[in-house]
Write a protein that holds these residues in place. Structure first.
Motif, PDB file in Angstrom:
ATOM      1  N   UNK A   1       0.833  -1.295  -0.051  1.00 34.94           N
ATOM      2  CA  UNK A   1       0.112   0.020  -0.012  1.00 34.94           C
ATOM      3  C   UNK A   1       0.995   1.347   0.177  1.00 34.94           C
ATOM      4  N   UNK A   2       1.871   1.165   0.794  1.00 35.82           N
ATOM      5  CA  UNK A   2       2.895   2.448   1.021  1.00 35.82           C
ATOM      6  C   UNK A   2       3.452   2.635  -0.348  1.00 35.82           C
ATOM      7  N   UNK A   3       3.898   1.545  -0.988  1.00 33.77           N
ATOM      8  CA  UNK A   3       4.622   1.597  -2.117  1.00 33.77           C
ATOM      9  C   UNK A   3       3.807   2.019  -3.457  1.00 33.77           C
ATOM     10  N   UNK A   4       2.609   1.534  -3.413  1.00 33.98           N
ATOM     11  CA  UNK A   4       1.525   2.119  -4.582  1.00 33.98           C
ATOM     12  C   UNK A   4       1.038   3.628  -4.281  1.00 33.98           C
ATOM     13  N   UNK A   5       1.056   3.986  -3.029  1.00 32.72           N
ATOM     14  CA  UNK A   5       0.948   5.267  -2.939  1.00 32.72           C
ATOM     15  C   UNK A   5       1.970   6.424  -3.142  1.00 32.72           C
ATOM     16  N   UNK A   6       3.212   5.871  -2.742  1.00 33.12           N
ATOM     17  CA  UNK A   6       4.501   6.500  -3.240  1.00 33.12           C
ATOM     18  C   UNK A   6       4.331   6.743  -4.779  1.00 33.12           C
ATOM     19  N   UNK A   7       4.161   5.794  -5.685  1.00 35.83           N
ATOM     20  CA  UNK A   7       4.260   5.684  -6.949  1.00 35.83           C
ATOM     21  C   UNK A   7       3.252   6.578  -7.679  1.00 35.83           C
ATOM     22  N   UNK A   8       2.017   6.641  -7.010  1.00 31.42           N
ATOM     23  CA  UNK A   8       0.833   7.422  -7.377  1.00 31.42           C
ATOM     24  C   UNK A   8       1.261   9.056  -7.262  1.00 31.42           C
ATOM     25  N   UNK A   9       1.881   9.120  -5.948  1.00 31.80           N
ATOM     26  CA  UNK A   9       2.082  10.661  -5.592  1.00 31.80           C
ATOM     27  C   UNK A   9       3.409  10.996  -6.708  1.00 31.80           C
ATOM     28  N   UNK A  10       4.275  10.333  -6.850  1.00 32.34           N
ATOM     29  CA  UNK A  10       5.443  10.531  -7.707  1.00 32.34           C
ATOM     30  C   UNK A  10       4.878  10.857  -9.051  1.00 32.34           C
ATOM     31  N   UNK A  11       3.972  10.173  -9.671  1.00 31.34           N
ATOM     32  CA  UNK A  11       3.485  10.259 -10.897  1.00 31.34           C
ATOM     33  C   UNK A  11       2.881  11.546 -11.158  1.00 31.34           C
ATOM     34  N   UNK A  12       1.988  11.905  -9.804  1.00 32.40           N
ATOM     35  CA  UNK A  12       1.247  13.031 -10.190  1.00 32.40           C
ATOM     36  C   UNK A  12       2.256  14.132 -10.129  1.00 32.40           C
ATOM     37  N   UNK A  13       3.267  13.947  -9.147  1.00 39.84           N
ATOM     38  CA  UNK A  13       4.250  15.346  -9.169  1.00 39.84           C
ATOM     39  C   UNK A  13       4.841  15.249 -10.548  1.00 39.84           C
ATOM     40  N   UNK A  14       5.378  14.215 -11.014  1.00 43.51           N
ATOM     41  CA  UNK A  14       5.930  14.353 -12.093  1.00 43.51           C
ATOM     42  C   UNK A  14       5.236  14.787 -13.466  1.00 43.51           C
ATOM     43  N   UNK A  15       3.789  14.514 -13.369  1.00 44.71           N
ATOM     44  CA  UNK A  15       3.050  14.927 -14.566  1.00 44.71           C
ATOM     45  C   UNK A  15       2.801  16.564 -14.499  1.00 44.71           C
ATOM     46  N   UNK A  16       2.891  16.986 -13.088  1.00 42.38           N
ATOM     47  CA  UNK A  16       2.664  18.409 -12.850  1.00 42.38           C
ATOM     48  C   UNK A  16       3.819  19.295 -13.199  1.00 42.38           C
ATOM     49  N   UNK A  17       5.151  18.540 -13.179  1.00 42.02           N
ATOM     50  CA  UNK A  17       6.285  19.006 -13.512  1.00 42.02           C
ATOM     51  C   UNK A  17       6.438  19.430 -15.355  1.00 42.02           C
ATOM     52  N   UNK A  18       6.111  18.369 -15.660  1.00 42.00           N
ATOM     53  CA  UNK A  18       6.235  18.246 -17.240  1.00 42.00           C
ATOM     54  C   UNK A  18       4.881  18.820 -18.001  1.00 42.00           C
TER      55      UNK A  18
END
Length: 85
Positions: A38-55
């Motif tokens: 659950x923690x790994x999946x949450x971290x992946x989702x948060x990082x994906x959202x941050x990456x999408x917002x940066x690009x």
């Protein structure tokens, strides 16, 4: 419908019996694995959202809104609301 509910209840009771038959140490390991996933999946989702917002191209076009009445073939006089008496 009742047969489906009975089958689901029977399946859940079987899962509960298997869980209770498992040693406590193994139960703790299983809970820890699920929490880690659950923690790994949450971290992946948060990082994906941050990456999408940066690009993301944050270029919002601000333009004047044109009246849809002038874009159509009808004259603006025919679009006036009718007053009730």
């Amino acid at each position: 419908m009742n047969k489906l509910r009975a089958n689901i209840d029977q399946w859940l009771q079987g899962l509960d019996r298997n869980w209770e038959a498992m040693p406590i140490k193994r139960q703790h390991q299983v809970i820890l694995y699920f929490f880690a996933a659950y923690v790994l999946l949450t971290a992946v989702v948060i990082l994906n959202v941050c990456r999408d917002m940066a690009y993301a191209g944050n270029n919002v076009a601000i333009e004047h809104i044109e009246s849809p009445a002038t874009a159509g073939k009808e004259s603006p006089a025919s679009l006036k609301p009718i007053k009730k008496k």
